[in-house]
Design a protein around this motif. Structure first.
Motif, PDB file in Angstrom:
ATOM      1  N   UNK A 160       0.842  -1.204   0.000  1.00  0.00           N
ATOM      2  CA  UNK A 160       0.000   0.000   0.000  1.00  0.00           C
ATOM      3  C   UNK A 160       0.872   1.248   0.000  1.00  0.00           C
ATOM      4  N   UNK A 161       1.944   1.251   0.803  1.00  0.00           N
ATOM      5  CA  UNK A 161       2.850   2.399   0.820  1.00  0.00           C
ATOM      6  C   UNK A 161       3.465   2.632  -0.556  1.00  0.00           C
ATOM      7  N   UNK A 162       3.856   1.562  -1.220  1.00  0.00           N
ATOM      8  CA  UNK A 162       4.427   1.689  -2.559  1.00  0.00           C
ATOM      9  C   UNK A 162       3.393   2.239  -3.530  1.00  0.00           C
ATOM     10  N   UNK A 163       2.159   1.770  -3.418  1.00  0.00           N
ATOM     11  CA  UNK A 163       1.094   2.268  -4.290  1.00  0.00           C
ATOM     12  C   UNK A 163       0.859   3.752  -4.044  1.00  0.00           C
ATOM     13  N   UNK A 164       0.868   4.161  -2.794  1.00  0.00           N
ATOM     14  CA  UNK A 164       0.653   5.576  -2.479  1.00  0.00           C
ATOM     15  C   UNK A 164       1.806   6.430  -2.991  1.00  0.00           C
ATOM     16  N   UNK A 165       3.037   5.930  -2.891  1.00  0.00           N
ATOM     17  CA  UNK A 165       4.179   6.682  -3.417  1.00  0.00           C
ATOM     18  C   UNK A 165       4.081   6.851  -4.929  1.00  0.00           C
ATOM     19  N   UNK A 166       3.427   5.907  -5.606  1.00  0.00           N
ATOM     20  CA  UNK A 166       3.294   5.980  -7.053  1.00  0.00           C
ATOM     21  C   UNK A 166       2.184   6.911  -7.524  1.00  0.00           C
ATOM     22  N   UNK A 167       1.379   7.420  -6.626  1.00  0.00           N
ATOM     23  CA  UNK A 167       0.275   8.318  -6.995  1.00  0.00           C
ATOM     24  C   UNK A 167       0.795   9.730  -7.251  1.00  0.00           C
ATOM     25  N   UNK A 168       0.050  10.508  -8.010  1.00  0.00           N
ATOM     26  CA  UNK A 168       0.408  11.925  -8.159  1.00  0.00           C
ATOM     27  C   UNK A 168       0.385  12.606  -6.778  1.00  0.00           C
ATOM     28  N   UNK A 169       1.226  13.608  -6.614  1.00  0.00           N
ATOM     29  CA  UNK A 169       1.379  14.290  -5.328  1.00  0.00           C
ATOM     30  C   UNK A 169       0.044  14.757  -4.741  1.00  0.00           C
ATOM     31  N   UNK A 170      -0.784  15.407  -5.539  1.00  0.00           N
ATOM     32  CA  UNK A 170      -2.053  15.938  -5.038  1.00  0.00           C
ATOM     33  C   UNK A 170      -2.966  14.811  -4.572  1.00  0.00           C
ATOM     34  N   UNK A 171      -3.031  13.724  -5.320  1.00  0.00           N
ATOM     35  CA  UNK A 171      -3.878  12.588  -4.943  1.00  0.00           C
ATOM     36  C   UNK A 171      -3.399  11.989  -3.625  1.00  0.00           C
ATOM     37  N   UNK A 172      -2.099  11.804  -3.498  1.00  0.00           N
ATOM     38  CA  UNK A 172      -1.543  11.259  -2.258  1.00  0.00           C
ATOM     39  C   UNK A 172      -1.829  12.195  -1.083  1.00  0.00           C
ATOM     40  N   UNK A 173      -1.666  13.493  -1.302  1.00  0.00           N
ATOM     41  CA  UNK A 173      -1.905  14.489  -0.260  1.00  0.00           C
ATOM     42  C   UNK A 173      -3.367  14.454   0.201  1.00  0.00           C
ATOM     43  N   UNK A 174      -4.277  14.391  -0.729  1.00  0.00           N
ATOM     44  CA  UNK A 174      -5.711  14.337  -0.408  1.00  0.00           C
ATOM     45  C   UNK A 174      -6.024  13.060   0.362  1.00  0.00           C
ATOM     46  N   UNK A 175      -5.470  11.939  -0.076  1.00  0.00           N
ATOM     47  CA  UNK A 175      -5.700  10.665   0.608  1.00  0.00           C
ATOM     48  C   UNK A 175      -5.214  10.729   2.056  1.00  0.00           C
ATOM     49  N   UNK A 176      -4.016  11.250   2.261  1.00  0.00           N
ATOM     50  CA  UNK A 176      -3.452  11.328   3.610  1.00  0.00           C
ATOM     51  C   UNK A 176      -4.235  12.293   4.492  1.00  0.00           C
ATOM     52  N   UNK A 177      -4.696  13.397   3.921  1.00  0.00           N
ATOM     53  CA  UNK A 177      -5.520  14.324   4.705  1.00  0.00           C
ATOM     54  C   UNK A 177      -6.784  13.633   5.210  1.00  0.00           C
TER      55      UNK A 177
END
Length: 190
Positions: free
Chosen positions: A119-136
């Protein structure tokens, strides 16, 4: 002219100062008492610190002898701690694990670690904005509306980013890399 009586706020401050003075004067005795009961100096120090915080956070208690009251409270706190530890111990001992269950637990732990890495690897592969929104949303607990305001996009856009992130996480668990599928199970020949 008679002085004004102290305000409630001033009385509370005076009461806290008195408590602090009495607590600090008795701290060693409190820790020694609790340590003798629980058999561990570090645990005793933690319990006495908890006792301090309980008294510090609550409204002033009017007692005749604060030192004696603190000692009695510390003894009761030690007894409560021992009861809780005894209950935990009985619960753990009531359900001993067989060798097979231990192996299953170990395998489940290894699998959970693998899943987390995927899951961490998948999240690192996402565009920055998508990852940021997911983490928020998932880590910080922000609502979609709060995220939309913070990031400067519509709530619909936040929903789309979240769907993209969740799909990536789901796919990473459904299709793990080949290397992690080849891990030997505990007890089997490597």
């Amino acid at each position: 002219m008679t002085p004004d009586p102290p305000s409630d706020e001033q009385q509370a401050l005076d009461s806290q100062e008195d408590f602090l003075r009495v607590f600090l004067a008795n701290r060693q005795r409190l820790e020694s008492l609790v340590s003798r009961q629980v058999g561990c100096r570090a645990t005793a120090a933690d319990l006495v610190q908890d006792l301090f915080l309980r008294f510090w956070r609550r409204p002033a208690v009017q007692v005749e002898e604060m030192g004696t009251y603190l000692l009695r409270s510390a003894r009761n706190l030690a007894i409560d701690h021992l009861r809780l530890e005894g209950s935990r111990s009985r619960t753990l001992n009531a359900f001993p694990l067989s060798d097979e269950q231990r192996t299953d637990s170990l395998e489940a732990g290894l699998q959970a670690g693998d899943d987390l890495r995927h899951v961490e690897a998948a999240l690192r592969g996402l565009p920055e904005r998508t990852r940021h929104i997911f983490l928020l949303n998932r880590i910080h607990g922000c609502t979609y509306g709060e995220i939309a305001k913070a990031v400067g996009v519509s709530q619909s856009a936040v929903e789309k980013h979240m769907m993209r992130a969740l799909e990536a996480c789901k796919a990473s668990l459904a299709n793990p890399p080949a290397a992690s599928r080849e891990r030997p199970t505990p007890g089997s020949p490597a």
